[in-house]
Enzyme design. Structure first.
Site, short mmCIF file in Angstrom:
data_model
loop_
_atom_site.label_atom_id
_atom_site.label_comp_id
_atom_site.label_asym_id
_atom_site.label_seq_id
_atom_site.Cartn_x
_atom_site.Cartn_y
_atom_site.Cartn_z
N PRO A 50 -3.14 -12.17 10.65
CG PRO A 50 -1.25 -12.65 11.92
CD PRO A 50 -1.80 -12.75 10.53
CG ASP A 51 -6.33 -6.81 14.11
OD1 ASP A 51 -5.50 -6.16 14.79
OD2 ASP A 51 -7.32 -6.28 13.55
CB ILE A 52 -0.38 -6.68 14.77
CG1 ILE A 52 0.09 -7.45 13.53
CG2 ILE A 52 0.76 -6.53 15.78
CD1 ILE A 52 1.07 -6.70 12.65
CG ASN B 33 -0.21 -0.09 2.50
OD1 ASN B 33 0.51 0.83 2.86
ND2 ASN B 33 -0.33 -1.22 3.19
CE LYS C 214 -8.44 -3.24 14.15
NZ LYS C 214 -7.38 -3.66 13.28
CG ASP D 120 -7.04 -5.65 6.64
OD1 ASP D 120 -6.58 -5.65 7.80
OD2 ASP D 120 -7.60 -4.66 6.14
CE LYS E 209 8.85 -12.41 -14.34
NZ LYS E 209 9.76 -11.79 -15.29
CE LYS F 134 -10.66 0.23 10.76
NZ LYS F 134 -10.11 1.01 9.69
#
Ligand code: PMT
Length: 392
Positions: free
Chosen positions: A303-305, A207, A339, A276, A286, A335
């Site tokens: 995994p969501d850290i 990103n 979280k 995500d 390749k 969120k």
């Protein structure tokens, strides 16, 4: 930051003494009043006249007869805000660590009531020698601040750490000497930058996060006296002074690193733009369009850290970020609940990602506090002040 500050610049006998002339010029340009102390060895590299001509208020040398006062080693630092030894040789570090006072500078260091900072400059083997390292540890324990040294090619041809920081870098590092120690010795873990999920050995999914906001927070935390560990995705940024950096590539690596490190930290700030999803069917080779056409990519969740850290039994104080394209506050607050963290810093993707400035809102359970648009450094300072208020 330096306006009106009285700084004593002490110069010792190193080839890096020529950089002190530029350092003096920059200090004066930023509004500081500067006195200079020179050791005898320093005067073999540059002359007192050079510093006088560049605007030093007084230049103290070892020549006692030359001074109007009988106690120049005490007068020099009397009302000083900082005694900055730059360059600092191995010899002056050894003398200062032992409390010796056999020349004007070592005597002035012993008599100083202001903070003392050292910008070491020496051969890399001298720097790494156990005796020097013992002296550095002793001086640090006594409250001295170390600025550098830097690493690279040295005047003698050796390569390694021991080079004095550049004058601009010293000024930057000096901020620490004058910043309020809001997070003194607090251990802070920060994630920053993007993650990169490989599709094959040459392609991947990432990103537009530059890492600038996370690095600015790491720098602000270090300047506030914290011991900072920065877990960074791929960026082109320089590690802020005094920050311990661990490089990772994928979200899974970031998760593994954070979970290994987190128990050593009291605060966790999750600034990274973590992918995500990762590619479940990534290829070791390749992918060739001639043979396989458009590949079918299968995603699996990373995994969501932040959520994992917040769920730990002895969780640190957790701060999350939320980058949104719309419904900023509502999405950020969702969120915060999902979280289980007390504070989310909300920002719009267009304001924040890969920009030098940011416009953020501190979102808590029952409050949303907007900040005006500011540099990422300023946002970082505001966040550190907010966190310090919450944890203290
Ligand atoms: O790097 P810059 O160019 O300076 O840009 C800064 C920034 C926009 C990246 C930063 O300010 C920011 O908003 N970071 C969070 C970006 C994000 O994608 O957030 P999110 O809504 O996906 O995730 C919410 C929170 O959970 C974040 O704290 C994130 O770090 C964390 N998270 C997300 C997914 C995951 N698998 N693990 C996580 O820990």
């Amino acid at each position: 930051m330096l306006t009106g500050k009285k700084i004593v610049l002490a110069v010792t006998g190193s080839i890096a003494a020529y950089k002190s002339c530029e350092l003096l010029r920059l200090l004066i340009k930023r509004g500081a009043e500067v006195r200079v102390i020179m050791t005898e060895a320093a005067q073999r590299f540059v002359t007192p006249l050079t510093f006088e001509a560049l605007g030093a208020q007084t230049v103290y040398t070892g020549d006692w007869d030359q001074h109007q006062s009988a106690i120049p080693h005490i007068d020099a630092t009397k009302d000083a805000s900082l005694l900055l030894v730059a360059p600092a040789t191995a010899n002056i570090l050894a003398k200062a660590a032992q409390g010796m006072a056999d020349d004007i500078l070592s005597a002035a260091i012993l008599a100083a009531r202001c903070p003392v900072a050292y910008a070491p400059a020496m051969n890399t083997y001298m720097w790494h020698n156990q005796a020097t390292q013992r002296n550095v540890t002793q001086l640090t324990q006594d409250g001295a601040l170390f600025l550098g040294p830097a690493s690279g090619e040295q005047a003698c041809g050796d390569i390694g750490s021991g080079r004095m920081l550049e004058p601009e870098e010293i000024l930057e590092a000096l901020k620490g000497a004058f910043s309020p120690r809001l997070l003194d010795r607090c251990r802070v873990l920060i994630t920053a930058g993007p993650t990169y999920e490989p599709i094959d050995p040459v392609r991947g999914i990432t990103n537009r996060s530059s890492g600038k906001q996370g690095y600015a927070i790491a720098k602000a935390a270090a300047l506030a006296g914290a011991e900072v560990t920065l877990v960074s995705g791929p960026t082109n940024l320089k590690t802020p002074a005094g920050v311990r950096r661990i490089d990772v590539t994928t979200a899974q690596e970031m998760y593994d690193t954070v979970m290994r490190e987190v128990s050593q930290h009291e605060i966790f700030i999750s600034v990274a733009a973590v992918a995500d999803w990762r590619v479940a069917n990534s290829s070791e080779h390749k992918l060739k369009k001639e043979f396989s056409g458009a590949p079918e990519i299968i995603f699996e969740e990373n995994p969501d850290i932040l959520a994992s850290v917040a769920a730990l039994e002895n969780a640190p104080y957790c701060v999350g970020f939320a980058a949104e394209t719309d419904n900023l506050i509502d999405n950020a607050r969702a969120k915060l609940y999902r979280k289980h963290v007390p504070l989310i810093v909300a920002n719009l993707v267009s304001d924040a990602m890969n920009q030098d400035t940011n416009t953020v809102v501190f979102v808590e359970r029952d409050a949303a506090t907007p900040l005006t648009k500011a540099t990422k450094e300023h946002v970082a300072q505001e966040l550190i002040a907010k966190i310090a208020q919450e944890v203290n």
